[in-house]
Design an enzyme around this catalytic site. Structure first.
Site, PDB file in Angstrom:
ATOM      1  CE  LYS A  84      40.173  42.068  33.363  1.00 39.54           C
ATOM      2  NZ  LYS A  84      39.997  41.310  34.610  1.00 39.54           N
ATOM      3  CB  SER A 174      37.696  43.551  36.957  1.00 41.75           C
ATOM      4  OG  SER A 174      38.533  42.438  36.685  1.00 41.75           O
ATOM      5  CB  SER A 198      37.564  39.532  37.641  1.00 43.89           C
ATOM      6  OG  SER A 198      37.462  40.612  38.515  1.00 43.89           O
TER       7      SER A 198
HETATM    8  N1  GLN Z   1      35.898  42.152  42.615  1.00 46.02           N
HETATM    9  C1  GLN Z   1      37.127  41.697  43.157  1.00 46.02           C
HETATM   10  C2  GLN Z   1      38.034  42.874  43.415  1.00 46.02           C
HETATM   11  O1  GLN Z   1      37.610  43.949  43.218  1.00 46.02           O
HETATM   12  C3  GLN Z   1      37.767  40.706  42.254  1.00 46.02           C
HETATM   13  C4  GLN Z   1      38.424  41.334  41.091  1.00 46.02           C
HETATM   14  C5  GLN Z   1      39.117  40.348  40.211  1.00 46.02           C
HETATM   15  O2  GLN Z   1      38.886  39.149  40.278  1.00 46.02           O
HETATM   16  N2  GLN Z   1      39.998  40.875  39.389  1.00 46.02           N
HETATM   17  O3  GLN Z   1      39.138  42.730  43.817  1.00 46.02           O
END
Ligand code: GLN
Length: 533
Positions: A84, A174, A198
């Site tokens: 990532k 994400s 995410s």
């Molecule tokens: N979708 C969640 C957010 O937007 C989780 C994102 C994540 O786990 N990095 O914060």
């Protein structure tokens, strides 16, 4: 390279490492296969932001030389792993999906948004160093929502990653790029980070395994921070055993991360294959609430029947504060983000917008104005607001209290059961663009993943079914129209993956792997691959 030679990538991580160690395939051949697949599949899917072909090949040759000299090889020898882009790697740019971490485009017609101009970290994240030491090959950096804020990858400053099951749909976020890299067979494994879902949500939406370890289980040193009390790095792989091996490599205490737990790492791979008879699995009815797609509900309940058939005791549990998790998370996470992102001001990293008349504050403002996307700005404003004098008690402090109540729900449940099973996401992959105008709809994608994050618990997603897209044409809706056309539309309606979420008490990742592996062996979608891979 022909299709035969790239087929090596369709094996599991332990199998690829074993073949490499036996000299049946060289690390260089495996790496060329991965680079070949990235070249052919990435343009349509957007999983990788940057590719480091030369350094990956050099690392592969070093593994091959080690084998020729008769030296022992690491557990990931020759295995390509996607990273990532929030992870720092000394031989690659790191953008965290943001323009604020890229240098400005020269005035020569270069594209405004080019991840190759990303910030160059001077060091490897601990997980990256551990992957290298285990013999893994790191061919590229994966697409993500900007600063890991999002559930669809559409908040990437560059381009969205696309779901290989249907490229008009999101792979989730994400860590969407990492999930797609694995789902589309470009790399057999990848690392992502999970703050509120995410890793688990994109794993579910793309039909791969994704694990969020216990908070503190994996060092965050070298992870570009989003919300520090929640962020955790974890693996993606095509199967449970592969994910177990990856986690075993990256887990463990690191003095460079003060929140890293000084606790020995269990043998996760050895936990795959253990018997699950007698395991008590709790099913929280709060996770099968209104809004869940019928196909998701049915697939998860079928998986529970399957686990029951293996001798597990499946029984209801209650997690009554679940409904407050979304609100608490979006206060805690935005508060921490507003503080973490204060460092991106044009002084030390990435973008710097010129300040006219030598005005420092103006430079900060212009840099942040141009460098951050709309979702990141929204969260910085929300986070600043909930921390500000007069609102702190009403919002931040309250959210922290709710967090404690959610933790206590889990504590009480785990006095009665060994694991909790639930859906990962209430829906299958939605269409790109469907939720971009509605932040709340986007936030609701996380309802079932946020509670385990707030409680710091380990959780994973393992594929459990496929369902036709709920918005695809159905026979009943279209019966009156000319039938042959309709039939072909239905045939083309794409099946979409569904994930089963398993949640364990803190540091009980081994139990997650045992149960997920047992389920995987009887899963109706075992070995299912995305059609465009
Ligand atoms: N979708 C969640 C957010 O937007 C989780 C994102 C994540 O786990 N990095 O914060």
């Amino acid at each position: 390279m022909n299709a035969m030679t790239t087929d090596i990538l369709d094996h599991s991580i332990p199998e690829i490492a074993a073949r490499c160690a036996r000299g049946e395939v060289s690390a260089e051949e495996i790496t060329r296969a991965a680079l070949d697949r990235i070249q052919s599949r990435n343009p349509a899917l957007g999983a990788f932001l940057t590719v480091q072909g030369d350094t990956a090949l050099a690392a592969a040759r070093a593994v091959d030389a080690q084998r020729t000299r008769g030296e022992p090889l690491g557990p990931l020898a020759g295995v390509p792993i996607g990273l990532k882009d929030a992870l720092c790697s000394a031989d690659a740019p790191a953008t965290a999906g943001s323009l604020v971490l890229t240098r400005k485009a020269p005035r020569d017609g270069s594209p405004e948004r080019d991840p190759e101009r990303g910030y160059r970290p001077p060091y490897d994240a601990t997980v990256v160093a551990r992957l290298r030491a285990a013999g893994a090959i790191l061919p590229g950096k994966c697409n993500m929502d900007e600063f890991a804020m999002g559930s669809s990858n559409e908040n990437s400053a560059f381009f969205p990653a696309r779901n290989p099951w249907d490229s008009e749909r999101t792979p989730g976020g994400s860590s969407g790029g990492s999930a797609v890299a694995v789902a589309a067979g470009m790399t057999p494994g990848a690392l992502g980070s999970d703050t509120g879902g995410s890793i688990r949500q994109p794993a579910a939406l793309t039909g791969v395994v994704g694990v969020k370890p216990t908070y503190g289980r994996v060092s965050r040193y070298g992870l570009i921070a989003f919300a520090s009390s929640l962020d955790q790095i974890g693996p993606f792989a095509a199967d449970v055993r592969g994910a177990a091996r990856l986690l075993e490599v990256i887990a463990g205490h690191d003095p460079r991360d003060a929140t890293s737990l000084p606790v020995a790492v269990d043998a996760y791979e050895a936990a795959c294959g253990r018997d699950v008879a007698g395991l008590r699995i709790g099913v929280p009815e709060e996770y099968f609430a209104e809004g869940i797609e019928p196909g998701v509900d049915a697939a998860v309940r079928r998986a529970l029947d399957g686990l029951r058939g293996l001798g597990c005791e499946v029984r209801p549990v209650h997690l009554p504060h679940t409904r407050h998790a979304v609100a608490a998370y979006y206060i805690v996470a935005t508060a921490e983000a507003s503080s973490n992102l204060a460092r991106f001001d044009g002084v030390r990293f990435g973008l710097r917008e010129d300040a006219s008349q030598g005005d420092l504050r103006g430079m900060y403002g212009k840099t942040r104005g141009a460098g951050f996307g709309p979702e990141v700005k929204r969260r910085i404003m929300l986070g600043t607001y909930v921390l500000s004098a007069g609102y702190y008690d009403a919002y931040y402090l309250r959210a922290q209290k709710v967090r404690t109540l959610i933790q206590r729900d889990f504590d009480a449940a785990f006095r009665k059961v060994d694991l909790i099973a639930a859906p990962v996401s209430p829906t299958t992959a939605f269409r790109l663009g469907d939720r971009t105008d509605d932040p709340l709809a986007m936030y609701l994608a996380d309802v079932y993943t946020l509670p385990a994050s707030l409680a710091g618990l380990p959780a994973l997603s393992v594929p459990c079914g496929l369902a036709p897209a709920p918005d695809a044409p159905t026979a009943s809706a279209t019966r009156s129209v000319i039938s042959s056309l309709i039939d072909s539309a239905i045939a083309k309606a794409k099946a979409l993956p569904i994930g089963l979420q398993l949640i364990a008490p803190a540091l009980a990742e081994a139990r997650l792997f045992t149960a997920a592996h047992a389920w995987e062996q009887i899963s109706p979608v075992r070995g299912a691959r995305a059609p465009s891979s």
